[in-house]
Structures are given as structure tokens and as C-alpha cells.
Design a protein around this motif. Structure first.
Motif, short mmCIF file in Angstrom:
data_model
loop_
_atom_site.label_atom_id
_atom_site.label_comp_id
_atom_site.label_asym_id
_atom_site.label_seq_id
_atom_site.Cartn_x
_atom_site.Cartn_y
_atom_site.Cartn_z
N ALA A 249 -45.13 10.94 7.69
CA ALA A 249 -45.90 11.56 6.61
C ALA A 249 -45.79 13.08 6.58
O ALA A 249 -45.84 13.69 5.50
CB ALA A 249 -47.36 11.14 6.70
N GLN A 250 -45.64 13.69 7.72
CA GLN A 250 -45.61 15.15 7.79
C GLN A 250 -44.19 15.72 7.76
O GLN A 250 -44.00 16.93 7.81
CB GLN A 250 -46.33 15.64 9.05
CG GLN A 250 -47.77 15.16 9.18
CD GLN A 250 -48.61 15.48 7.96
OE1 GLN A 250 -48.56 16.62 7.46
NE2 GLN A 250 -49.38 14.52 7.48
N ARG A 251 -43.20 14.86 7.62
CA ARG A 251 -41.82 15.31 7.60
C ARG A 251 -41.47 15.89 6.23
O ARG A 251 -41.98 15.45 5.20
CB ARG A 251 -40.88 14.15 7.92
CG ARG A 251 -41.07 13.54 9.32
CD ARG A 251 -40.15 14.20 10.33
NE ARG A 251 -38.75 13.90 10.04
CZ ARG A 251 -38.09 12.86 10.56
NH1 ARG A 251 -38.71 12.00 11.36
NH2 ARG A 251 -36.82 12.69 10.28
N GLN A 252 -40.56 16.86 6.20
CA GLN A 252 -40.07 17.41 4.94
C GLN A 252 -39.11 16.45 4.26
O GLN A 252 -39.01 16.40 3.04
CB GLN A 252 -39.37 18.76 5.18
CG GLN A 252 -40.31 19.86 5.66
CD GLN A 252 -41.40 20.16 4.65
OE1 GLN A 252 -41.13 20.39 3.47
NE2 GLN A 252 -42.65 20.16 5.11
N ALA A 253 -38.41 15.68 5.08
CA ALA A 253 -37.46 14.69 4.57
C ALA A 253 -37.09 13.75 5.71
O ALA A 253 -37.30 14.07 6.89
CB ALA A 253 -36.21 15.36 4.01
N VAL A 254 -36.56 12.59 5.35
CA VAL A 254 -36.05 11.65 6.35
C VAL A 254 -34.65 11.20 5.91
O VAL A 254 -34.26 11.37 4.75
CB VAL A 254 -36.96 10.40 6.51
CG1 VAL A 254 -38.33 10.80 7.03
CG2 VAL A 254 -37.08 9.65 5.19
#
Length: 298
Positions: free
Chosen positions: A175-180
Motif C-alpha cells: 500500500a505504501q509503495r510508489q509502484a510495484v
């Protein structure tokens, strides 16, 4: 005879007298009588009868193609006559893949604003059903993928190109990632569309390309179900970016872009190939081309 031909098309499409009668809003005896009258007029048996619908005869298969053409031409004539009164009116029936429903709502609203005497109906269907419904004259147009699987004989207008995002609860692992990336989803618990949906087949290919094997916790043909499942801690779904943001709004869900993978596929308007198109279809194609977010190729 047109009404009898429409009865015949409905029975052939539904492969069931009861469902065809329900679709047409008539009684089954009225439907059976209409088919018998059509057969008497043509001098051939069209449908194999027994205790239930038994399919079309060889003559029925030939007649079905002509019936679709005749009914389509009759509807075109009707629309041309309405247009001669300087207005487009009637019912616009759209069948739409679930991930394009937001775009379909926008297209229908814009079209209704331009043509207030048109009543729009939007149905959610998979891509295979959409092509069948267009071919059987059950709908006037569809919104589907244009460049992923064969469309057959159709006229199209691109609307947008998909990019994908992860939809998850704010407590989710990503949820806190900028992208995956697609490879990040190996072993992740996912809720996805059912296998009859082109979107699911696209997801499967992107995951397989990087060897990712997520845990499929739930499958559904409803985006609402996928979003509701994603609201639970520990499960996520993958959706086109714009759809994910609509479903996340007001629900406290996180939207995380997915980077890499194959280029996104193009979604657009699909109509039956016909020359000329009816005034309504011509106007719909014009509006779709005005709405397009797909850049022109030089």
C-alpha cells in the motif's frame, strides 16, 4: 414478416423457446405460432422440433444469415426515417466489458446530451458475448478490446489504452509503495476477474511472463466484489488504473501502479460492419472518435 424474422433470430440465439419468448416480451405460444407462420411463408422447416428446441435445419442456417441482414436493413431504414426529421431517436443498446463500464457511462452520457431523444441501455458482458450480441442484433454496439483477440468483421473506434494498478487496503503489504512490478506479485493473494474475461487472460499473460504465481483467493465477474474483497487486509486485485481509482475513491483503498510487463491493450467501440451505418451508429462513432485518448500514429 420483420417481426417473425426477429422471433426466429431470438430462438436461434437463445436456443430455447421459453428464453426467446421472455426476451421478446411475448408468450411462448405466440412465439411458436409466429415461427410456424414464417415457415409456412418460406415453405421450409427452419427449426428441428421435438420435446424441446433441437437446433436449426440446413435451411434454417441459411435463413438465419439472411434474417439478420433483413432485420438489420429494416432497422437502418427506420433510423434513416427518424433522422429525416432532423433528430436521432430510439434506443441505444451497448454491451461492455466490465473494466470499460466507466468509459461506457461517459460515452452514453455524452451521447444522450447531444441526442436527448435517445435512451441508452448499458449491459456488462464478456468480449465473446459482446461480439455474439452484435452479430445477432441484440445490441447496437460494444466496448471491448480491439487488439488482443480477433474481432471478425467489425468497425471500430479506439477510446483508450489500458495501464494497470494494484487495488488494496491501506494496511496491505504494497500500500505504501510508489509502484510495484509484476514479479512482486509472486505468491500474493489476489482477487481477479473470471477466466472468461479477456482482462483475466491479459493478467495471466503478464504474470506468466515473469514467472509470478499469485494465490487466487477469489474470482468474480463483478468489479464491486473485487473491490470489496480488496478492502480486506491481505487480499488485492489488479484493475485498469482509471477503474481502480474510481473504485478506490471514498473507500479508503490504496492504488499502486504496476510497472513493466506488456504494453497495455486498446479498448474501443465495436459496431457491426455495414455500409452505410445508421445515423445513430454514425453519430456514436463520431463521438467515440472525439473522446479518444489513443494518440494518432504518424
Amino acid at each position: 414478416m420483420i417481426d417473425k424474422l426477429e422471433m426466429f433470430i431470438a430462438v436461434a440465439t437463445e436456443a430455447h423457446f421459453g428464453r426467446a419468448a421472455e426476451l421478446l416480451g411475448i408468450s411462448q405460444p405466440t412465439l411458436s405460432s409466429g415461427i410456424k407462420q414464417l415457415e409456412d411463408q418460406l415453405g421450409v422447416q427452419l427449426i428441428v422440433r421435438g420435446s424441446r428446441y433441437g437446433g436449426l435445419t440446413a435451411e434454417g442456417e441459411v435463413a438465419l444469415q439472411r434474417a439478420r441482414q433483413i432485420v438489420g436493413d429494416a432497422r437502418m431504414l427506420r433510423d434513416e426515417m427518424r433522422f429525416s426529421r432532423n433528430e436521432i431517436s430510439g434506443e441505444l443498446r451497448l454491451a461492455v466489458i466490465p473494466t470499460a463500464l466507466n468509459c461506457a457511462a461517459d460515452l452514453a452520457a455524452r451521447f444522450s446530451d447531444l441526442h436527448p431523444h435517445v435512451h441508452a441501455t448499458v449491459l456488462s458482458r464478456n468480449s465473446t458475448e459482446i461480439l455474439r450480441m452484435i452479430d445477432n442484433l441484440e445490441v447496437d454496439a460494444g466496448l471491448s478490446y480491439l487488439d488482443n483477440e480477433p474481432l471478425g468483421r467489425a468497425t471500430t473506434a479506439p477510446l483508450y489504452r489500458e495501464s494497470y494498478a494494484l487495488l488494496c487496503s491501506p494496511e496491505g503489504a504494497f500500500a505504501q509503495r510508489q509502484a510495484v512490478s509484476w514479479s512482486d506479485l509472486d505468491g500474493a493473494p489476489l482477487a481477479l476477474l473470471t477466466g472468461d474475461m479477456q482482462n483475466r487472460r491479459i493478467m495471466n499473460r503478464n504474470l506468466a511472463d515473469v514467472g509470478a504465481r499469485p494465490v487466487i483467493a477469489l474470482e468474480s465477474n463483478s468489479l464491486i466484489v473485487l473491490a470489496a474483497t480488496s478492502a480486506r487486509h491481505g487480499c488485492m486485485t489488479i484493475l485498469p488504473d482509471d477503474v481502480a481509482r474510481v473504485l478506490a475513491a471514498g473507500n479508503g483503498l490504496a492504488v499502486v501502479p504496476i510497472e513493466g510487463g506488456r504494453p497495455g491493450h486498446t479498448v474501443g467501440l465495436v459496431v457491426r460492419r455495414s455500409e452505410p451505418h445508421t445515423p445513430m451508429i454514425r453519430a456514436l462513432l463520431t463521438e467515440a472518435r472525439r473522446m479518444t485518448r489513443v494518440p494518432e500514429v504518424a
